[in-house]
Design an enzyme around this catalytic site. Structure first.
Site, mmCIF file in Angstrom:
data_model
loop_
_atom_site.group_PDB
_atom_site.id
_atom_site.type_symbol
_atom_site.label_atom_id
_atom_site.label_comp_id
_atom_site.label_asym_id
_atom_site.label_seq_id
_atom_site.Cartn_x
_atom_site.Cartn_y
_atom_site.Cartn_z
ATOM 1 N N GLU B 60 -11.904 3.462 7.091
ATOM 2 C CA GLU B 60 -11.347 4.384 8.092
ATOM 3 C C GLU B 60 -12.048 5.737 8.090
ATOM 4 O O GLU B 60 -12.315 6.308 9.146
ATOM 5 C CB GLU B 60 -9.844 4.574 7.869
ATOM 6 C CG GLU B 60 -8.978 3.432 8.371
ATOM 7 C CD GLU B 60 -8.833 2.304 7.357
ATOM 8 O OE1 GLU B 60 -9.379 2.420 6.244
ATOM 9 O OE2 GLU B 60 -8.162 1.301 7.681
ATOM 10 N N HIS B 129 3.806 1.524 4.793
ATOM 11 C CA HIS B 129 3.455 0.943 6.096
ATOM 12 C C HIS B 129 4.467 1.281 7.185
ATOM 13 O O HIS B 129 4.541 0.593 8.192
ATOM 14 C CB HIS B 129 3.345 -0.578 5.978
ATOM 15 C CG HIS B 129 2.039 -1.031 5.412
ATOM 16 N ND1 HIS B 129 1.582 -0.613 4.189
ATOM 17 C CD2 HIS B 129 1.084 -1.860 5.902
ATOM 18 C CE1 HIS B 129 0.411 -1.180 3.935
ATOM 19 N NE2 HIS B 129 0.074 -1.928 4.963
#
Lengths: 392, 327
Positions: B60, B129
């Site tokens: 990322e 998450h």
């Protein structure tokens, strides 16, 4: 086309542990011998990387062989001297509190920026670097005026007083900054290269970073992406031996940075960064590869004479080390080269120094006389829009 | 108009914009061959090819930074995070490089980039998450933050974000990707960034929400209507710049406000909206502004705990009654 002395691939072979490694291990006494005993019976062995990367030593290149004109060589000498005088004066202005914030000086590393500028197509190729950015800015042809004004936080500065010492930018010269977060600009360099390839404009990106940045993950992600996407980029480690006060051997388990290229399957080489002509030759070769969409890694061995920033007492190195390094000064080396090659005599080079000093003095006057930004400028350039609804 | 899923509306926005402007490309994990982890980019590799729909390794920081550099050098990247939870390993690229380079370069380099992906809670995924990231990114000057609640807004706001010359953080919701709705098929369908939507007009109380929780707010409004009240519901649509005027105009009318927010409460969007309401229309308030948010804890795993973690409709309903001095 330059002779390709950058190896395509490195070979990694495993063999018996080198003596130096076993001596390191045995400092742990019985643990070392236990490890040796383990190795005898184990399939897994300590790594010994036996790989050689080509080097570009100092004093090995004549400018004519590199396709450089006599004028270009004199230009290299001029920009190196300009950088040094500019920064000496900036240091003085910092002491007088004309400059605030951080001031990371490049003195000692001028051959890197000068050699780079002689190798690239300025205005077509792109450069991105870390916070020690005054040298490359001047080498690319940004004026001493706009650079000094930026250090002073003035509106005529190259970043309009919004960036300061660490954040020089020039769209015209394609300097994409000047970046203060160590290593964070290297993935950005990958994107600049990506856009060069996407647009097919023939440009390449040179991403400079220090030895300290090698420990940052984003650099490794960028190298992997560049290898995968075949980006026209050169990863350039300006290894000045210290990340702030931490010597490379105190920061890395393995200090041969060219070896990093093996993991990403990109070519690498190492150059003596105290000779601008060696740097130029190395970059010519690497740029030729980048133009064919082959990313590569170049380690430039250099040295900074001053502290990490001007507030650094430099207790991490000895005066003897510094004095010894200064004996191979890049500007003195280039001066000797110019005289040996008969490009100019001592008197002519003294005149260069006189004119550079004048130029820097004028830059200080320019910066002094430039306006500080109006207070409403604080809201300018945060967004594209001028009517963005900021909180009052 | 056509009936599309939320994901299809996003895809329509990207596809139409990429057909219009070939400097736009899509990059992220699994966006190409896999057709998108949530099938948002399904078919786009076939249409645009691997030069414009680009799979990345799990990096990322690397590909976010690559997007920033590409934007500085004349392209208009769309960077997909599989979910915004994974943006945290790239956060420096977003809040330092994307957000601040225009400023630090004195306006010489703009960064027209969209970072998009699934935001917020999506069930039993545990603490790492289920993050709602809006307040983290909305605190950074230089970024715009957009959070659509329905397919039509998703299309109009994503097209606006792609055309915007600023970096935009575009927050989708995993649990809304399958939602269907009427979507404009106008190729230039733009919903301006920075404009809230009055989803239901009313006069008794203002309920403010955005994104996934907007639908909970609408359920609360339905219950209030059944009980004989007339609530107004505002869907913020954009977090930054915040359309506070639409909120304060509503509060001037209703004199009461409840804010529903899926984020943790501390220093959140709900706290910012509440602060700005009291700053601007204090004299119009007949009761304190009440927030109904996720619990001030990491998101838990156990189903009953996760249900308890989310801002509940019952709590919001009771909060509305309290704000109206009914209970």
């Amino acid at each position: 086309m330059a002779v390709l002395i950058v190896e395509r691939r490195a070979k990694v072979v495993q063999r018996k542990r080198a003596k130096s490694k076993s001596s390191t291990a045995s400092t742990n006494g019985s643990a070392g011998s236990a490890l040796e005993s383990l190795e005898k019976h184990s399939v897994v062995k300590p790594v010994d990387i036996s790989v050689s990367f080509p080097g570009y030593p100092a004093g090995s290149y004549n400018h004519r062989d590199l396709g450089l004109t006599d004028e270009t060589v004199l230009g290299i000498y001029h920009t190196m001297l300009l950088q040094r005088r500019f920064e000496q004066r900036a240091n003085q202005m910092y002491g007088k509190q004309k400059i605030g914030g951080f001031l990371h000086l490049y003195i000692g590393q001028e051959a890197v920026s000068a050699g780079t500028a002689a190798a690239i197509e300025i205005g077509k190729d792109s450069v991105i670097t870390a916070y020690r950015d005054h040298g490359i800015a001047l080498a690319l042809g940004m004026s001493a005026d706009e650079c000094m004004a930026e250090l002073f936080g003035k509106t005529d500065g190259c970043s309009k007083g919004k960036g300061g010492s660490m954040h020089f930018f020039s769209r015209e010269k394609r300097l994409f900054g000047g970046h203060g977060i160590v290593g964070a600009h290297v993935p950005v360099g990958g994107g600049i290269a990506f856009a060069h390839k996407y647009k097919g404009d023939g440009g390449v990106c040179l991403a400079f970073y220090g030895d300290g940045a090698v420990g940052q993950g984003g650099i490794h992600e960028a190298m992997n992406l560049a290898s995968l996407l075949k980006l026209p980029i050169i990863f350039i480690i300006e290894n000045n031996e210290y990340a702030m006060g931490t010597a490379t051997h105190r920061a890395f388990g393995h200090t041969e940075f060219t070896h990093l290229s093996v993991g990403y399957d990109i070519p690498a080489s190492q150059v003596d960064g105290m000779d601008a002509l060696s740097v130029c030759k190395a970059l010519q070769d690497h740029i030729a590869m980048a133009r064919e969409f082959q990313p590569s890694l170049l380690e430039i061995k250099t040295y900074r004479y001053l502290g990490h920033s001007v507030s650094d007492p430099q207790k991490y190195r000895t005066k003897e080390e510094l004095d010894q390094k200064k004996e191979d000064d890049p500007i003195i080396r280039m001066k000797a080269y110019v005289i040996d090659e008969g490009l100019a005599d001592n008197d002519a080079l003294d005149l260069v120094d006189t004119s550079v000093k004048k130029e820097v003095k004028a830059a200080v006057d320019f910066a002094e006389n430039s306006e500080t930004p109006d207070l409403e400028k604080i809201f300018e350039n945060v967004y594209e829009e001028n009517d963005y609804p900021f909180l009052a | 108009m056509a009936v599309l899923q939320f994901r299809e509306a996003l895809r329509a926005a990207m596809t139409e914009e990429m057909e219009r402007d070939d400097t736009i490309f899509l990059m992220g994990e699994e966006v190409a061959q896999y057709n998108g982890a949530y099938k948002v980019s399904e078919g786009m590799l076939d249409q645009f090819g691997p030069e414009r729909v680009i799979d990345t390794p799990i990096s990322e920081s690397g590909f976010s930074g690559l997007g920033v550099g590409a934007a500085m050098n004349g392209l208009r990247p769309i960077i997909e995070f599989m979910t915004w939870n994974f943006s945290f390993v790239a956060i420096d690229q977003i809040l330092n490089n994307a957000a601040k380079i225009r400023y630090m370069s004195g306006g010489q380099f703009k960064v027209p980039i969209v970072f998009r992906g699934a935001n917020g809670a999506a069930g039993q995924l545990a603490a790492t998450h289920n993050t709602s990231v809006e307040s983290i990114y909305a605190t950074v000057p230089g970024l715009k933050v957009v959070a659509p609640s329905n397919p039509d807004d998703a299309k109009g706001l994503l097209k606006a974000s792609i055309r915007d010359d600023n970096p935009v953080v575009f927050l989708e919701s995993e649990v809304l990707y399958g939602m269907k709705g009427e979507v404009s098929d106008d190729k230039d369908y733009i919903i301006p960034i920075g404009k809230a939507r009055i989803a239901r007009e009313g006069k008794d109380i203002t309920i403010v929400a955005h994104g996934n929780v907007y639908w909970r707010a609408m359920n609360v409004a339905d219950r209030l209507v059944e009980a004989g009240y007339d609530p107004e519901v505002i869907d913020l649509r954009t977090i930054r710049p915040l359309d506070i005027n639409t909120v304060t105009e509503s509060v001037r009318k209703t004199n009461r406000c409840v804010i529903m927010d899926e984020s943790n409460p501390f220093a959140s969007i709900s706290s910012e909206v509440a602060y700005q309401i009291q700053e601007r229309v204090f004299d119009h308030l007949d009761s304190p502004v009440i927030r109904v948010t996720a619990k001030d804890t990491p998101a838990p795993f156990a189903k009953n705990l996760m249900d308890h973690y989310m801002p509940s409709e019952e709590d919001a309903y009771q909060a509305c009654l309290r704000a109206m001095y009914v209970t």
